[in-house]
Design a protein around this motif. Structure first.
Motif, PDB file in Angstrom:
ATOM      1  N   THR A 115       0.843  -1.245  -0.007  1.00 42.86           N
ATOM      2  CA  THR A 115      -0.151  -0.014   0.175  1.00 42.86           C
ATOM      3  C   THR A 115       0.870   1.220  -0.007  1.00 42.86           C
ATOM      4  O   THR A 115       0.279   2.507  -0.339  1.00 42.86           O
ATOM      5  CB  THR A 115      -0.943  -0.014   1.349  1.00 42.86           C
ATOM      6  N   SER A 116       2.154   1.136   0.013  1.00 44.42           N
ATOM      7  CA  SER A 116       3.114   2.503   0.442  1.00 44.42           C
ATOM      8  C   SER A 116       4.145   2.054  -0.517  1.00 44.42           C
ATOM      9  O   SER A 116       4.637   0.910  -0.557  1.00 44.42           O
ATOM     10  CB  SER A 116       3.306   2.783   1.545  1.00 44.42           C
ATOM     11  N   VAL A 117       5.031   3.148  -0.872  1.00 46.10           N
ATOM     12  CA  VAL A 117       6.203   2.990  -1.781  1.00 46.10           C
ATOM     13  C   VAL A 117       6.864   4.351  -1.603  1.00 46.10           C
ATOM     14  O   VAL A 117       6.302   5.103  -1.532  1.00 46.10           O
ATOM     15  CB  VAL A 117       5.790   2.718  -3.099  1.00 46.10           C
ATOM     16  N   ALA A 118       8.121   4.047  -1.604  1.00 45.16           N
ATOM     17  CA  ALA A 118       9.102   5.349  -1.641  1.00 45.16           C
ATOM     18  C   ALA A 118      10.535   4.921  -2.471  1.00 45.16           C
ATOM     19  O   ALA A 118      10.926   3.761  -2.403  1.00 45.16           O
ATOM     20  CB  ALA A 118       9.467   5.422  -0.357  1.00 45.16           C
ATOM     21  N   TRP A 119      10.811   6.052  -3.481  1.00 41.75           N
ATOM     22  CA  TRP A 119      12.160   5.768  -4.137  1.00 41.75           C
ATOM     23  C   TRP A 119      13.377   6.046  -3.650  1.00 41.75           C
ATOM     24  O   TRP A 119      13.257   7.070  -2.808  1.00 41.75           O
ATOM     25  CB  TRP A 119      12.000   6.691  -5.467  1.00 41.75           C
ATOM     26  N   ASN A 120      14.454   5.222  -3.812  1.00 43.37           N
ATOM     27  CA  ASN A 120      15.653   5.645  -3.299  1.00 43.37           C
ATOM     28  C   ASN A 120      16.143   6.668  -4.164  1.00 43.37           C
ATOM     29  O   ASN A 120      15.796   6.696  -5.431  1.00 43.37           O
ATOM     30  CB  ASN A 120      16.734   4.426  -3.413  1.00 43.37           C
ATOM     31  N   PRO A 121      17.102   7.557  -3.488  1.00 41.70           N
ATOM     32  CA  PRO A 121      17.359   8.884  -4.395  1.00 41.70           C
ATOM     33  C   PRO A 121      18.396   8.281  -5.680  1.00 41.70           C
ATOM     34  O   PRO A 121      18.235   9.250  -6.568  1.00 41.70           O
ATOM     35  CB  PRO A 121      18.407   9.389  -3.339  1.00 41.70           C
ATOM     36  N   ASP A 122      18.814   7.150  -5.780  1.00 36.16           N
ATOM     37  CA  ASP A 122      19.423   6.773  -6.874  1.00 36.16           C
ATOM     38  C   ASP A 122      18.608   6.450  -8.122  1.00 36.16           C
ATOM     39  O   ASP A 122      19.040   6.232  -9.157  1.00 36.16           O
ATOM     40  CB  ASP A 122      20.587   5.752  -6.445  1.00 36.16           C
ATOM     41  N   GLY A 123      17.171   6.397  -7.987  1.00 37.34           N
ATOM     42  CA  GLY A 123      16.417   6.287  -8.995  1.00 37.34           C
ATOM     43  C   GLY A 123      16.223   4.850  -9.475  1.00 37.34           C
ATOM     44  O   GLY A 123      15.557   4.214 -10.336  1.00 37.34           O
ATOM     45  N   LYS A 124      17.286   3.800  -8.792  1.00 35.88           N
ATOM     46  CA  LYS A 124      17.308   2.541  -9.270  1.00 35.88           C
ATOM     47  C   LYS A 124      16.823   1.408  -8.449  1.00 35.88           C
ATOM     48  O   LYS A 124      16.443   0.229  -8.896  1.00 35.88           O
ATOM     49  CB  LYS A 124      18.878   2.157  -9.512  1.00 35.88           C
ATOM     50  N   ARG A 125      16.335   2.036  -7.281  1.00 37.20           N
ATOM     51  CA  ARG A 125      15.704   0.961  -6.161  1.00 37.20           C
ATOM     52  C   ARG A 125      14.446   1.799  -5.585  1.00 37.20           C
ATOM     53  O   ARG A 125      14.360   2.794  -5.540  1.00 37.20           O
ATOM     54  CB  ARG A 125      16.641   0.731  -5.082  1.00 37.20           C
ATOM     55  N   PHE A 126      13.554   0.803  -5.078  1.00 37.14           N
ATOM     56  CA  PHE A 126      12.496   1.384  -4.222  1.00 37.14           C
ATOM     57  C   PHE A 126      12.266   0.560  -3.009  1.00 37.14           C
ATOM     58  O   PHE A 126      12.542  -0.619  -3.089  1.00 37.14           O
ATOM     59  CB  PHE A 126      11.185   1.827  -4.974  1.00 37.14           C
ATOM     60  N   VAL A 127      11.615   1.194  -2.057  1.00 36.83           N
ATOM     61  CA  VAL A 127      11.107   0.272  -0.868  1.00 36.83           C
ATOM     62  C   VAL A 127       9.450   0.191  -0.898  1.00 36.83           C
ATOM     63  O   VAL A 127       8.723   1.215  -1.426  1.00 36.83           O
ATOM     64  CB  VAL A 127      11.580   0.766   0.382  1.00 36.83           C
ATOM     65  N   THR A 128       8.943  -0.973  -0.542  1.00 35.93           N
ATOM     66  CA  THR A 128       7.394  -0.984  -0.477  1.00 35.93           C
ATOM     67  C   THR A 128       6.929  -1.825   0.785  1.00 35.93           C
ATOM     68  O   THR A 128       7.882  -2.805   1.120  1.00 35.93           O
ATOM     69  CB  THR A 128       6.895  -1.219  -1.973  1.00 35.93           C
ATOM     70  N   GLY A 129       5.686  -1.669   1.201  1.00 36.02           N
ATOM     71  CA  GLY A 129       5.215  -2.526   2.127  1.00 36.02           C
ATOM     72  C   GLY A 129       3.718  -2.259   2.472  1.00 36.02           C
ATOM     73  O   GLY A 129       3.129  -1.432   1.662  1.00 36.02           O
TER      74      GLY A 129
END
Length: 609
Positions: free
Chosen positions: A395-409
């Protein structure tokens, strides 16, 4: 006050303003006027010399001139200047002197009985600007008795000798420069690191190379003026005023007025030429984004989320109707037009996140959604559709500043870090995530959980720590650009501002109605000076970051406002998404006269009274 320089024929340095008789004496001593500055003109017929002692009856003059002199004298006897008045006169004198109005300064100082600066300071200034370093060094001995901190003499001497050394080098006088370095700078035993750097300049092959490596303007008025500015910081203002002091005070006054202006939302211009000093600064609320500019009605169900792209050129909106719509922002009119629709989100779209370069957009669904969609915004193509498990809740997501990874949960206890293809890189089990944010360090992920807290998680060393603890559920949060402040929407409590570095609650904003719906607030405006949030009472609330009471309440929506997004590139543009199925775009008042603008139905209520 303590008298300095006694026995040297000098007045106290702490008394820059003198009475008439003293003024007359100082103007006849050493060829200087009462302002302590050398003058190229003789103002002996001014008020300072002949009128300095003319405070009693004048013999040998006509009755008219006697009366005139007596009037001036009695005026001076009655009118004793306060410290504030003396300071103002000196500030004006310094400003006029900077404009080259030297005769006017002489007359002002003589008539007021003030001295612009101490004669020793004037002599020192002249010697520095003329590059007479030995004389300037001798002047420091005179100034020592006038200073609150005699130890500062060593620092001042170091700055003088450094300039002397650099000028010798620029002139090609390497032996003289070496003598200054070894025989004068080194024996001071001050700032040896800097001396090592200075010694390296001996290897410079030519003057241009020296100026580049030393980051120095070169010999001349500019570098010597900069040197004098540094030297003046060690002298008491009673001896020599800080450089351009009146200009500094006026600039500070303008900045303070802007800071206190509830609706100031433009870039600060420190150039005084761009403002009027004759009027107080004030911004009208009609310049503020609290008027409906556009109503977007293309969604056919509740709109749960909206977010401007990082460059401010696009707006993404997500709805219960299973679509994401990308809107293009016109750079001139700031009107939005539909660019493309992204379809297929079976559960609806409740959260959106732009990649740092705005190439990709990730869409998440509500609590029972186990899928995450990663779209290429430029092409409208789906790059990744990710689902680790059907029991997940992403239900939620955030991008790593490098634009190559993201976190979700989500709230079912999973917390993943993935690449652009949806491949699992890391996971953190047992964390029931409500909202996520990646800090600028590229390592720390902030997650609000079901324990009413925000914790920081480091995927590199697998450590975590508590940062924020609330007494009620944190429904959502966002972080300022500098990573220092967090804005929380707390169930039944409203909007709270936390300092993440000091881990303290800074402010609770009043007015908003929030139960257990997920409402997303935002920072916005120039320098993120403002905060905006939706509300269950169908309004959008705006606060100045430093004040708890709203400065505007925006009406027009007919159901709960779920999300507000402030354009990061256009401070006067904001969007809000509501359960009423619309997205409202807010901007300044249209070009109407003031009565018509005040009569708009969808205006903002001024709450600063």
């Amino acid at each position: 006050m303590q008298s300095n320089g006694a026995g040297q024929g000098q007045e106290s340095s702490d008394l820059p303003c003198l009475n008439s008789a003293q003024n007359g004496e100082s103007s006849s001593t050493g060829g200087t006027h009462s302002n302590g500055l050398l003058s190229s003109t003789d103002n002996g017929n001014g008020v300072g010399t002949s009128n300095g002692s003319a405070v009693g009856p004048c013999s040998g003059t006509s009755a008219a001139s006697a009366a005139s002199s007596s009037e001036v004298g009695s005026l001076k006897k009655k009118k004793r200047l306060s410290q504030a008045e003396e300071d103002v006169i000196r500030l004006i004198g310094q400003h006029l002197n900077g404009l080259g109005l030297n005769q006017t300064v002489d007359l002002l100082m003589q008539e007021s009985g003030c001295r612009l600066e101490h004669p020793s300071a004037t002599k020192f200034r002249n010697h520095v600007m003329e590059g007479e370093w030995d004389k300037a060094e001798n002047d420091l001995n005179e100034l020592r008795a006038l200073m609150h901190s005699p130890n500062a003499i060593v620092r001042m001497k170091f700055l003088l000798l450094q300039q002397k050394y650099l000028e010798y080098l620029e002139d090609g006088k390497v032996l003289e420069a070496l003598q200054v370095l070894r025989g004068e700078l080194t024996p001071l035993k001050y700032n040896t690191d800097r001396i090592h750097v200075l010694s390296g300049y001996l290897m410079c092959s030519h003057a241009e190379d020296l100026r580049a490596k030393a980051e120095w303007e070169g010999k001349g008025t500019a570098s010597r003026s900069r040197l004098l500015d540094k030297l003046q910081t060690y002298l008491p203002p009673s001896v020599m005023l800080p450089p351009r002091r009146l200009h500094t005070l006026l600039r500070q006054a303008v900045e303070l007025q802007r800071d206190r202006c509830l609706y100031h939302n433009t870039k600060l211009d420190n150039n005084l030429d761009s403002v009027s000093l004759l009027l107080d600064h004030v911004c009208s609320r009609k310049q503020f984004p609290c008027y409906t500019q556009q109503i977007l009605t293309e969604h056919c169900n509740e709109v749960w989320f909206c977010k401007f792209s990082n460059d401010g050129t696009k707006l993404a909106t997500g709805s219960k109707d299973t679509t994401v719509i990308i809107w293009q922002v016109d750079p001139e009119s700031h009107q939005l037009k539909l660019l493309r629709t992204l379809e297929g989100h079976a559960y609806g779209v409740s959260y959106l996140a732009w990649s740092p370069d705005d190439t990709y957009l990730i869409a998440c669904g509500p609590d029972d959604c186990s899928e995450l969609w990663l779209w290429n915004v430029q092409t409208g193509e789906l790059r990744t559709k990710m689902s680790q498990s059907h029991e997940d809740s992403l239900t939620s997501v955030a991008w790593n500043p490098d634009g190559k990874r993201f976190v979700t949960g989500g709230q079912r206890g999973q917390f993943y870090q993935c690449d652009l293809d949806g491949n699992l890189l890391d996971s953190w089990e047992g964390v029931r995530v409500q909202c996520l944010w990646c800090l600028g360090d590229g390592r720390t992920v902030l997650a609000s959980d079901t324990h009413q807290r925000i914790r920081g998680y480091n995927f590199e060393d697998l450590t975590d720590r508590n940062i924020v603890q609330e007494d009620h559920p944190i429904m959502s949060f966002t972080v300022s650009k500098n990573g220092r402040l967090a804005l929380l929407n707390v169930a039944t409590q409203g909007v709270h501002l936390w300092d993440l570095q000091d881990r303290v609650l800074v402010r609770k904003y009043q007015g908003v109605t929030q139960g257990f719906y997920t409402i997303h607030s935002c920072f916005g405006g120039h320098n993120e000076d403002f905060i905006a949030s939706g509300s269950e009472d169908h309004k959008v609330y705006i606060w100045h970051r430093r004040g708890e009471l709203p400065i505007a309440e925006l009406t027009g929506h007919t159901r709960t406002v779920n999300c507000v997004s402030w354009n990061p590139a256009i401070p006067g543009l904001m969007a809000s998404a509501s359960d009423d199925g619309t997205v409202r775009v807010w901007g300044p008042a249209p070009f109407l006269d003031s009565q018509e603008a005040d009569g708009l139905n969808e205006n903002c209520s001024n709450m600063d009274s």
